[in-house]
Design a protein around this motif. Structure first.
Motif, PDB file in Angstrom:
ATOM      1  N   LYS A   2       0.843  -1.199   0.000  1.00 20.80           N
ATOM      2  CA  LYS A   2       0.000   0.000   0.000  1.00 20.80           C
ATOM      3  C   LYS A   2       0.879   1.249   0.000  1.00 20.80           C
ATOM      4  CE  LYS A   2      -3.818   0.186   2.455  1.00 20.80           C
ATOM      5  NZ  LYS A   2      -4.767   0.276   3.599  1.00 20.80           N
ATOM      6  N   VAL A   3       0.661   2.115  -0.988  1.00 25.78           N
ATOM      7  CA  VAL A   3       1.393   3.381  -1.107  1.00 25.78           C
ATOM      8  C   VAL A   3       0.380   4.466  -1.416  1.00 25.78           C
ATOM      9  CG1 VAL A   3       3.124   4.673  -2.436  1.00 25.78           C
ATOM     10  CG2 VAL A   3       3.469   2.223  -1.995  1.00 25.78           C
ATOM     11  N   HIS A   4       0.373   5.552  -0.636  1.00 21.72           N
ATOM     12  CA  HIS A   4      -0.560   6.642  -0.924  1.00 21.72           C
ATOM     13  C   HIS A   4      -0.116   7.941  -0.255  1.00 21.72           C
ATOM     14  CE1 HIS A   4      -3.177   5.358   2.781  1.00 21.72           C
ATOM     15  NE2 HIS A   4      -2.209   6.174   3.116  1.00 21.72           N
ATOM     16  N   VAL A   5      -0.801   9.028  -0.636  1.00 24.55           N
ATOM     17  CA  VAL A   5      -0.586  10.333  -0.017  1.00 24.55           C
ATOM     18  C   VAL A   5      -1.621  10.525   1.081  1.00 24.55           C
ATOM     19  CG1 VAL A   5      -0.606  12.828  -0.407  1.00 24.55           C
ATOM     20  CG2 VAL A   5       0.349  11.306  -2.148  1.00 24.55           C
ATOM     21  N   ARG A   6      -1.191  11.065   2.225  1.00 21.72           N
ATOM     22  CA  ARG A   6      -2.093  11.288   3.340  1.00 21.72           C
ATOM     23  C   ARG A   6      -1.761  12.634   4.004  1.00 21.72           C
ATOM     24  NH1 ARG A   6       0.706   7.217   7.862  1.00 21.72           N
ATOM     25  NH2 ARG A   6       2.400   8.663   8.383  1.00 21.72           N
ATOM     26  N   ARG A   7      -2.646  13.103   4.857  1.00 26.17           N
ATOM     27  CA  ARG A   7      -2.350  14.270   5.681  1.00 26.17           C
ATOM     28  C   ARG A   7      -1.166  13.951   6.571  1.00 26.17           C
ATOM     29  NH1 ARG A   7      -4.549  19.253   4.353  1.00 26.17           N
ATOM     30  NH2 ARG A   7      -6.632  18.907   3.451  1.00 26.17           N
ATOM     31  N   ALA A   8      -0.295  14.911   6.770  1.00 23.91           N
ATOM     32  CA  ALA A   8       0.949  14.672   7.507  1.00 23.91           C
ATOM     33  C   ALA A   8       0.659  14.236   8.942  1.00 23.91           C
ATOM     34  CB  ALA A   8       1.827  15.910   7.506  1.00 23.91           C
ATOM     35  N   LEU A   9       1.340  13.182   9.366  1.00 25.50           N
ATOM     36  CA  LEU A   9       1.222  12.698  10.736  1.00 25.50           C
ATOM     37  C   LEU A   9       1.977  13.608  11.687  1.00 25.50           C
ATOM     38  CD1 LEU A   9       0.610  10.542  12.923  1.00 25.50           C
ATOM     39  CD2 LEU A   9       2.631   9.301  12.128  1.00 25.50           C
ATOM     40  N   ILE A  10       3.142  14.077  11.275  1.00 26.62           N
ATOM     41  CA  ILE A  10       3.986  14.917  12.129  1.00 26.62           C
ATOM     42  C   ILE A  10       4.150  16.287  11.462  1.00 26.62           C
ATOM     43  CG2 ILE A  10       6.278  15.175  13.148  1.00 26.62           C
ATOM     44  CD1 ILE A  10       6.482  12.131  13.190  1.00 26.62           C
TER      45      ILE A  10
END
Length: 375
Positions: free
Chosen positions: A367-375
Motif C-alpha cells: 500500500k502506497v498513498h498520499v495522506r495528511r501529515a502525521l507529524i
C-alpha cells in the motif's frame, strides 16, 4: 479487573491459543507428549519463538480469521482495536465496523514511543481520530500508548474497565501490532498467572483465539492477527524484519531535493522527485535502514548494478523473495502538509506546501498513498 485461572490443556496452547496435538510435527499446535505435563503448556512453535526467536511458517486460513471476527457482532462486548502508529493505515482492520456491529470500539494506538519525542500527543490523537473517521470506524475513545515502554498503559487498562461494563473484551488487530504484548502486561500487572502469550517480531504469532478469564466470569479474548499482504512486514524475508521494524525513536532524515533526484531505501523502495520546486523532504524510517540519493537519470543503472549490495537490505541472495517493484505516480497537493506513506516501511513528508509530483517504487501489492501529515 482481575485475571483468573491459567489457560491449560483444555483451551489450547497458553502462548498462541491453537489446539494442542502430538500427532503431526508439521501442523499447528504440535507438542511432544512428554511436554504435556509442563506448566504452562505451550506448543513447540511457541517454545521455539520464546527460546530461540525462531518462528516456523504455518499457514493460517484468512477465512477463519474473518469468521471469528464476524461472530463478534452477535455478542455484547467491548472491542479493543490495536493499531501500530508506525503503520497506521496498514494495520487498521478494513471494514471492522461491520464485523463488530453495535459493540463499542476502543482504539488503542500502540508504539507511540517510536515517534520522535517532540511529537505533540494531542495533535497525534486528533490525527488518529480523523483517520479513523475516514475509515468509517466509530470509536468511544482513542488511547495512545506503548505497551513495550509502559507509556499510557494505565489509561488503556482504565479505559477497558470503564467501557467494558461487565462484558467480555475482544482484542483485535493486524499481525504484529502488539496485541499479545499488551495483554501480557495485563496478565503480569493484574494477576498471579505465570502464563503469557507468545510475542515476537514475526507476523501471525497468535494462531487462535486465546481466552483469559476475568474474576467476574467474563474474559479477555485475544484474536489472531489479520494478515495484510499490503504491508512490507508481510512480504520481506524474515532476516529483513529486524531492519525495517523500529525498536527505538525514529531519527528523521531531512533531504534538500531538486526535481530529477531519487532516493533509495536499501533495495526495498525508491522515491523519485519528478517535478516541483526545490524543497526538503523528511524520511521517517527505522534507524537501521540506509538511504542513497542519486540523479533520476542514473537511478535505474544504480539499482541494476548495486541492488542487494550497496543498496540493501535485502541481500543479493534474498532479492528473489521480494515481489517485483510497482511504480506509483502520486501528486502531492499544494497548500497543505502531506506524507507519502509506504505501509510497513515508513513515510516521506513533504516539508513545503508548494506541491510536487513523485513516483514511488515498492514491491507489488504494498500500500502506497498520499495522506495528511502525521507529524
Amino acid at each position: 479487573m482481575t485475571v483468573t485461572e491459567q489457560p491449560g490443556k483444555d483451551t489450547g496452547c497458553a502462548g498462541c491459543g491453537v489446539k494442542l496435538q502430538s500427532a503431526n510435527k508439521e501442523k499447528a499446535g504440535y507438542i511432544p507428549a512428554s511436554a504435556m505435563e509442563r506448566t504452562p503448556v505451550i506448543c513447540q512453535r511457541c517454545f521455539r519463538i520464546k527460546n530461540y526467536n525462531d518462528a516456523s511458517s504455518i499457514a493460517i486460513d484468512q477465512d477463519d480469521f474473518l469468521r471469528l471476527l464476524g461472530g463478534i457482532a452477535s455478542t455484547d462486548s467491548l472491542v479493543v482495536h490495536i493499531v501500530d502508529i508506525f503503520d497506521f493505515e496498514g494495520s487498521v482492520i478494513s471494514g471492522l465496523q461491520r464485523f463488530v456491529g453495535n459493540n463499542p470500539v476502543l482504539l488503542v494506538v500502540n508504539k507511540v514511543d517510536l515517534l520522535p519525542r517532540a511529537v505533540n500527543h494531542n495533535r497525534l490523537r486528533n490525527w488518529v481520530q480523523q483517520q479513523a473517521k475516514e475509515q468509517g470506524l466509530r470509536t468511544v475513545e482513542v488511547v495512545l500508548c506503548s505497551a513495550k515502554r509502559n507509556i499510557g498503559f494505565d489509561r488503556v487498562v482504565d479505559a477497558i474497565e470503564y467501557y467494558r461494563r461487565g462484558r467480555d473484551v475482544y482484542v483485535v488487530g493486524a499481525t504484529n501490532v502488539g496485541k499479545s504484548t499488551l495483554i501480557n502486561r495485563i496478565i503480569h500487572d493484574y494477576s498471579d498467572l505465570d502464563a503469557e502469550l507468545t510475542t515476537s517480531r514475526y507476523p501471525g504469532t497468535t494462531l487462535d483465539a486465546v481466552h483469559i478469564p476475568l474474576d467476574d466470569g467474563k474474559a479477555i479474548i485475544d484474536t489472531p492477527g489479520i494478515v495484510y499482504n499490503h504491508r512490507m512486514t508481510e512480504v520481506v524475508p524474515r532476516s529483513v524484519l529486524q531492519a525495517i521494524t523500529p525498536d527505538k525513536p525514529i531519527k528523521p532524515l531531512v533531504y534538500q531535493l531538486d526535481e530529477g533526484q531519487s532516493m533509495f531505501v536499501g533495495a526495498l523502495a525508491r522515491f523519485d522527485f519528478v517535478s516541483g520546486d526545490h524543497q526538503s523532504f523528511t524520511l521517517y524510517l527505522s534507524n537501521g535502514l540506509d538511504v542513497h540519493r542519486t540523479k533520476l537519470e542514473r537511478a535505474d543503472e544504480l539499482y541494476a548494478n548495486h541492488k542487494g549490495k550497496l543498496l540493501s537490505p535485502p541481500s543479493v541472495d534474498e532479492l528473489d523473495e521480494l515481489p517485483a517493484w510497482t511504480r506509483h505516480s502520486l501528486r502531492i497537493p499544494r497548500g497543505g502538509e502531506y506524507d507519502v506513506f509506504v505501509s510497513g516501511l515508513g513515510w516521506m513528508r513533504a516539508n513545503s506546501t508548494a506541491g510536487a509530483v513523485v513516483d514511488v517504487y515498492a514491491p507489488k501489492g504494498i500500500k502506497v498513498h498520499v495522506r495528511r501529515a502525521l507529524i
